[in-house]
Design a protein around this motif. Structure first.
Motif, mmCIF file in Angstrom:
data_model
loop_
_atom_site.group_PDB
_atom_site.id
_atom_site.type_symbol
_atom_site.label_atom_id
_atom_site.label_comp_id
_atom_site.label_asym_id
_atom_site.label_seq_id
_atom_site.Cartn_x
_atom_site.Cartn_y
_atom_site.Cartn_z
ATOM 1 N N UNK A 118 0.853 -1.190 0.000
ATOM 2 C CA UNK A 118 0.000 0.000 0.000
ATOM 3 C C UNK A 118 0.883 1.232 0.000
ATOM 4 N N UNK A 119 0.650 2.132 -0.957
ATOM 5 C CA UNK A 119 1.386 3.379 -1.067
ATOM 6 C C UNK A 119 0.396 4.530 -1.154
ATOM 7 N N UNK A 120 0.643 5.587 -0.371
ATOM 8 C CA UNK A 120 -0.264 6.737 -0.378
ATOM 9 C C UNK A 120 0.546 8.021 -0.462
ATOM 10 N N UNK A 121 0.227 8.836 -1.449
ATOM 11 C CA UNK A 121 0.872 10.121 -1.671
ATOM 12 C C UNK A 121 -0.135 11.230 -1.403
ATOM 13 N N UNK A 122 0.277 12.218 -0.613
ATOM 14 C CA UNK A 122 -0.623 13.309 -0.246
ATOM 15 C C UNK A 122 0.092 14.645 -0.415
ATOM 16 N N UNK A 123 -0.605 15.603 -1.016
ATOM 17 C CA UNK A 123 -0.053 16.958 -1.173
ATOM 18 C C UNK A 123 -1.099 17.960 -0.668
ATOM 19 N N UNK A 124 -0.663 18.869 0.198
ATOM 20 C CA UNK A 124 -1.537 19.886 0.776
ATOM 21 C C UNK A 124 -1.096 21.266 0.314
ATOM 22 N N UNK A 125 -2.031 22.026 -0.223
ATOM 23 C CA UNK A 125 -1.752 23.370 -0.724
ATOM 24 C C UNK A 125 -2.589 24.380 0.064
ATOM 25 N N UNK A 126 -1.933 25.338 0.741
ATOM 26 C CA UNK A 126 -2.697 26.336 1.499
ATOM 27 C C UNK A 126 -3.372 27.337 0.574
ATOM 28 N N UNK A 127 -4.606 27.686 0.916
ATOM 29 C CA UNK A 127 -5.337 28.738 0.205
ATOM 30 C C UNK A 127 -5.257 30.030 1.006
ATOM 31 N N UNK A 128 -5.574 29.928 2.288
ATOM 32 C CA UNK A 128 -5.393 31.030 3.240
ATOM 33 C C UNK A 128 -4.774 30.423 4.497
ATOM 34 N N UNK A 129 -4.684 31.219 5.562
ATOM 35 C CA UNK A 129 -4.131 30.708 6.807
ATOM 36 C C UNK A 129 -5.010 29.640 7.428
ATOM 37 N N UNK A 130 -6.282 29.633 7.105
ATOM 38 C CA UNK A 130 -7.211 28.689 7.737
ATOM 39 C C UNK A 130 -7.810 27.687 6.754
ATOM 40 N N UNK A 131 -7.440 27.769 5.483
ATOM 41 C CA UNK A 131 -8.046 26.898 4.483
ATOM 42 C C UNK A 131 -6.946 26.259 3.637
ATOM 43 N N UNK A 132 -7.171 25.003 3.257
ATOM 44 C CA UNK A 132 -6.223 24.344 2.379
ATOM 45 C C UNK A 132 -6.911 23.271 1.557
ATOM 46 N N UNK A 133 -6.240 22.868 0.485
ATOM 47 C CA UNK A 133 -6.674 21.772 -0.375
ATOM 48 C C UNK A 133 -5.684 20.638 -0.246
ATOM 49 N N UNK A 134 -6.212 19.402 -0.206
ATOM 50 C CA UNK A 134 -5.353 18.220 -0.127
ATOM 51 C C UNK A 134 -5.708 17.280 -1.258
ATOM 52 N N UNK A 135 -4.693 16.842 -2.023
ATOM 53 C CA UNK A 135 -4.868 15.877 -3.092
ATOM 54 C C UNK A 135 -4.092 14.610 -2.717
ATOM 55 N N UNK A 136 -4.703 13.452 -2.982
ATOM 56 C CA UNK A 136 -4.040 12.219 -2.599
ATOM 57 C C UNK A 136 -4.266 11.126 -3.631
ATOM 58 N N UNK A 137 -3.352 10.206 -3.625
ATOM 59 C CA UNK A 137 -3.439 9.023 -4.487
ATOM 60 C C UNK A 137 -2.972 7.815 -3.679
ATOM 61 N N UNK A 138 -3.722 6.718 -3.768
ATOM 62 C CA UNK A 138 -3.383 5.501 -3.042
ATOM 63 C C UNK A 138 -3.387 4.315 -3.988
ATOM 64 N N UNK A 139 -2.299 3.566 -3.915
ATOM 65 C CA UNK A 139 -2.191 2.334 -4.700
ATOM 66 C C UNK A 139 -2.194 1.161 -3.739
ATOM 67 N N UNK A 140 -3.032 0.169 -4.031
ATOM 68 C CA UNK A 140 -3.094 -1.018 -3.198
ATOM 69 C C UNK A 140 -2.980 -2.289 -4.012
ATOM 70 N N UNK A 141 -2.177 -3.202 -3.516
ATOM 71 C CA UNK A 141 -1.999 -4.497 -4.180
ATOM 72 C C UNK A 141 -2.029 -5.581 -3.108
ATOM 73 N N UNK A 142 -2.871 -6.579 -3.305
ATOM 74 C CA UNK A 142 -2.954 -7.713 -2.378
ATOM 75 C C UNK A 142 -3.004 -9.001 -3.187
ATOM 76 N N UNK A 143 -2.110 -9.920 -2.865
ATOM 77 C CA UNK A 143 -2.083 -11.218 -3.543
ATOM 78 C C UNK A 143 -2.215 -12.320 -2.505
#
Length: 918
Positions: A492-517
């Motif tokens: 399981x791999x998870x990448x997250x990026x957070x971008x501030x809009x103001x001091x109290x607001x932000x946007x977060x983008x993420x991607x998760x890859x999962x592999x189970x055998x």
């Protein structure tokens, strides 16, 4: 003559100068009940001195470099009458220790203390924080004793901890896992007096703690913060005991604290069914187990059967330089359990009722090793790395014997089965987290992942013989040798990026890859003829591999204000399930995510949470073969199953009114699952074989949901001398299952209400009476004969009486009243009691005589009702015995004692002026 006077003046001046450089004054401030007063303001004045100090957590104050031999000390503390005392020091003394100073309560400011003082409970967004010093405990009390006094937290007879209706899964010390997070190790070994705060945390994982974006269901964990004055020193606690019926126990816990460095050792051996490590890693018991579901209730506490336990563990934490912190643990556990049980199983289906009565005898031996290490590397102010490798290995050997009788309208049979099984379960894992801040507040990039490889191997020998009760002839013979090798690899791999809009607001983008055998290799040798050796059976053997791959893309918008915060987001996850035997499925799910929290004050908060999650079927549910290792209960997999998708919503309100001390916790949650993996049970009779009772298969179905509500209310009286607690819960499950290919809706309602009291009118008496009522109802749309309605009422009473300064008499009583159980008439009354005598200075040692289950009524009962059967089981259990044990407690911390440490001075070096001012 003038020269002589000048010489004498110089001598006196030298003596005065000498006295001015070496005085050290210390003392302790207490209240009228001999408890230390924390935070009292101390002012020392003289002709040449003016200095101030504050008492520490043990009420101690120290002044250095006092110059004058006469001085005045003035003491003020909120809620107490001020006091002023004059002292005259012996000039020959260099250090003095004052007699304890006792302050009297000031009723005129008592209300101000309650309103403006530090609250006992503080509510934060995901954390509930208790101030440990607000709860009065006896000497040598453990963390478990402290938890029992905290509102909203419960500790049952077996040491399991729940908070706000949810089970505590992990314990940390100062934010770091202790013995791998093992709950009972921490709560039953750590002294309560070293704890400053107890925090109940909704833990969403390390990445969520950094980014602030929570996803999924949190774990409920505990964190103990250690008092600063107890963070340097050592402690040791040991118990050795022996009793009748060859009962014995021995344990040793030793820990060393040196600021960032912590070392701890724990060893235990006993045959009293007491588990120190609640290890979840272990080997399965083979294919001979019986499936159970629905609502159940058991009488008595502790594990079934008789168990010998041997375990040892080591915990480590240290600072590897200014940037690297390391902590981890190793633990080993060995268990040997013997259990006998009687089961009355009424199978409902196929137009008939079949009674399957069994008498089982099993012996299981388990060995478990677990190693984990956490390394945190603070690379610089912008970069952080955490790596967590872990290894565990479990092995077991079990022998299971069962004698059974089947009664049906067609024929009656009897027989026996023997199942010998050896299992091994090595598991390897690696978790990591990397975080980078871009300098700007809230701009963040993080990557976390986990790599896990688990496997289990099994060698099983199964012999099954059935005879007809009328003809006394062989009805069925089955001899199997099973070799299983199951492997599971997960990434399981998870990448997250957070971008501030103001001091109290932000946007977060993420991607998760999962592999189970999952790779299941099963080799079965079988014989249906008595006297013939088993040979390879291709119908029962199988090699099955399936892969479950997910790619999840998500975005979240987060607002964080002083009074409130919220998160709105969603994710899209396409998933594919592929494997042998034409297993090929694809599905795309949309995951909504919403969180809202409003903080009315630091003690009152309202929060809402909504999320979605998916889970794949297990290889046992997928592999398209029939497992006949239990000749009465078959299992057949279905390789056409789809992953489940569950939506969860919850709302929570917490309020602690620190003016009155009232505490209220409430929450309600709702979960519904699409494509729920459910069972389809095909009942007796089978045209081909009348000795097979059931065959269970799996399929997807909609309509499954649960509703769960909980509340806890606590109200103290007279400075917590009396506390009343109310706790209630309601659980409703709309369960879906199939019986003979027909859909069944099982509705299970469980209502529970508990009332308990804490009564501590004075220092020598502690009483805790309680009563719990539970209502459990099961209704099935397809088979009304499986319906049940059960009532249970349990009264409990705990007491401790302290007398003759060093004696303690403790008692615990539990009386259960059951109704609604078919064929159950047992309402056990369990009485445990002990008499304890303390020895040595500061009660460092004690001798305890204990009596368990005085009336010899301990029993293990369980009743299960499903759409296809009702099962009544009774197992053997550790019953009445007596134990004499010796306990010692040794500890030494910097400034940890309530008496003044020896500073080289004596009280005879000063005298107090009788003219005191108040």
């Amino acid at each position: 003559m003038k020269k002589i006077h000048l010489l004498l003046l110089c001598v006196f001046a030298f003596q005065g100068l000498k006295a001015q450089t070496k005085f050290e004054v210390s003392g302790i401030v207490k209240d009228s009940t001999d408890n230390p007063i924390v935070g009292a303001a101390i002012n020392l004045t003289s002709m040449v001195d003016t200095t101030n100090a504050t008492t520490n957590l043990d009420g101690i104050f120290v002044f250095n470099n006092i110059k004058a031999s006469e001085f005045v000390i003035t003491i003020t503390a909120l809620g107490y009458q001020p006091i002023k005392r004059r002292y005259i020091n012996d000039p020959k003394a260099t250090r003095i220790v004052l007699d304890p100073i006792i302050l009297k309560s000031d009723s005129r400011v008592l209300n101000e203390v309650v309103v403006n003082g530090t609250p006992d409970v503080t509510v934060k967004e995901d954390t509930l924080e208790y101030r440990a010093g607000a709860y009065k405990l006896k000497e040598n009390a453990l963390a478990e004793d402290l938890l029992k006094k905290l509102p909203g937290i419960e500790v049952d007879r077996d040491g399991n901890v729940t908070a706000q209706g949810k089970t505590i899964t992990k314990v940390r010390i100062n934010g770091k896992d202790f013995f791998g997070g093992d709950v009972k190790t921490a709560t039953q070994q750590l002294p309560a007096d070293i704890i400053e705060k107890v925090q109940v945390i909704d833990d969403y994982g390390d990445q969520a703690n950094i980014t602030g974006v929570k996803d999924g269901d949190p774990d409920k964990i505990l964190n103990f913060t250690i008092r600063k004055d107890k963070n340097k020193g050592y402690l040791a606690r040991g118990i050795a005991g022996g009793g009748d019926k060859d009962r014995y126990q021995g344990s040793l816990f030793a820990a060393s604290f040196n600021n960032d460095q912590q070392l701890a050792l724990l060893g235990n051996f006993n045959n009293t069914n007491a588990n120190v490590f609640s290890l979840t890693q272990g080997a399965s018991s083979g294919g001979g187990g019986r499936r159970r579901g629905g609502g159940s209730f058991g009488g008595g506490g502790g594990s079934d059967g008789l168990t010998n336990v041997n375990s040892i563990g080591f915990n480590y934490r240290d600072q590897w330089g200014p940037k690297v912190t390391a902590y981890g643990s190793y633990s080993f556990s060995n268990k040997d359990n013997n259990t006998t049980s009687t089961n009355l199983n009424s199978l409902l289906g196929g137009g008939v009722v079949l009674n399957n009565n069994t008498f089982d005898n099993s012996n299981t031996k388990n060995n478990n090793h677990r190693v984990n290490l956490n390394i945190e590397y603070k690379i610089d102010s912008l970069n952080y790395l955490k790596v967590t490798p872990n290894v565990s290995f479990g092995s077991s050997n079990s022998i299971y014997n069962s004698n059974f009788t089947n009664q049906s309208p067609r024929t009656d049979t009897y027989g026996n089965s023997v199942n010998n099984s050896d299992n091994a379960n090595p598991n390897y894992g690696l978790d990591f987290l990397y975080n980078h801040r871009f300098g700007t507040k809230a701009r963040n990039l993080s990557l976390d992942g986990s790599l896990n490889a688990t496997s289990s191997s099994q060698d099983q020998s199964y012999l099954y013989i059935v005879n007809n009760t009328q003809t006394q002839q062989l009805e069925r013979y089955q001899n199997q040798i099973i070799n299983g090798d199951n492997k599971n690899d997960n990434v399981k791999l998870r990448l997250s990026y957070t971008e501030p809009i103001t001091k109290t607001k932000n946007l977060e983008f993420n991607y998760t890859y999962g592999f189970a055998r999952a790779n299941n290799n099963r080799l079965v040798q079988n014989s249906d003829v008595s006297g013939q050796d088993p040979v390879f059976d291709s119908d029962l053997s199988n090699q099955y591999i399936f892969d479950y791959i997910t790619n999840r893309f998500g975005a979240n918008y987060r607002v964080n204000q002083k009074k409130y915060n919220y998160t709105l987001g969603f994710a899209v996850q396409p998933a594919t399930l592929t494997g042998t035997n034409n297993t090929n499925r694809s599905v795309t799910n949309i995951f909504p995510n919403a969180r809202f929290s409003y903080k009315f004050s630091k003690t009152r908060e309202l929060s809402f949470n909504y999320n979605g999650r998916s889970s794949q079927p297990s290889y046992n549910q997928l592999q398209p073969i029939t497992d006949k290792s239990n000749a009465q209960y078959y299992t057949t997999g279905n390789n056409q199953l789809l992953p489940e998708f569950t939506n969860s919503a919850s709302i929570r309100y917490n309020n602690f009114d620190f003016a009155s001390g009232n505490v209220l916790f409430t929450n309600i949650s709702y979960n519904f699952t699409k494509d729920k993996i459910v069972t389809n049970v095909i009942n007796y009779p089978f045209p081909s074989d009348s000795t097979v009772l059931q065959n269970t298969t799996y399929q997807n179905a909609d309509g499954y949901y649960t509703i769960n509500g909980f509340y806890a209310f606590s109200k103290p009286f007279e400075d917590k001398k009396y506390v009343i607690r109310l706790r209630g819960s309601a659980f409703y499950n709309n369960n879906i299952s199939f019986v003979d290919n027909n859909k069944n809706i099982g509705k299970n309602l469980i209502l529970s209400q508990r009332l308990d009291f804490q009564i501590n009118p004075n220092d020598w008496l502690e009483l805790s009476p309680s009563g719990t009522y539970t209502y459990n109802r099961n209704n099935n749309s397809l088979n009304t004969r499986a319906n049940s309605e059960v009532n249970s009422f349990t009264t409990s009473f705990d007491s401790k009486i302290y007398f003759l300064k060093s004696w303690v008499w403790g008692t615990s009583l539990d009386k259960t009243f059951n109704s609604g159980y078919n064929s159950i008439s047992t309402n056990p009354f369990i009485i445990n009691t002990y008499l304890e005598k303390d020895f040595f200075k500061d009660k460092k040692g004690s001798l305890k005589l204990q009596a368990f289950d005085l009336l010899n009524q301990s029993t293990s009962l369980s009743y299960t009702a499903t759409s296809t059967s009702t099962i009544l089981s009774q197992s053997n259990k550790l019953s009445r015995y007596f134990m004499l044990s010796f306990t010692f407690n040794i500890s030494k911390f910097a400034g940890n004692t309530t008496t003044i440490p020896d500073m080289g001075g004596e009280r005879r070096h000063y005298r107090r002026d009788n003219n005191e001012e108040r």
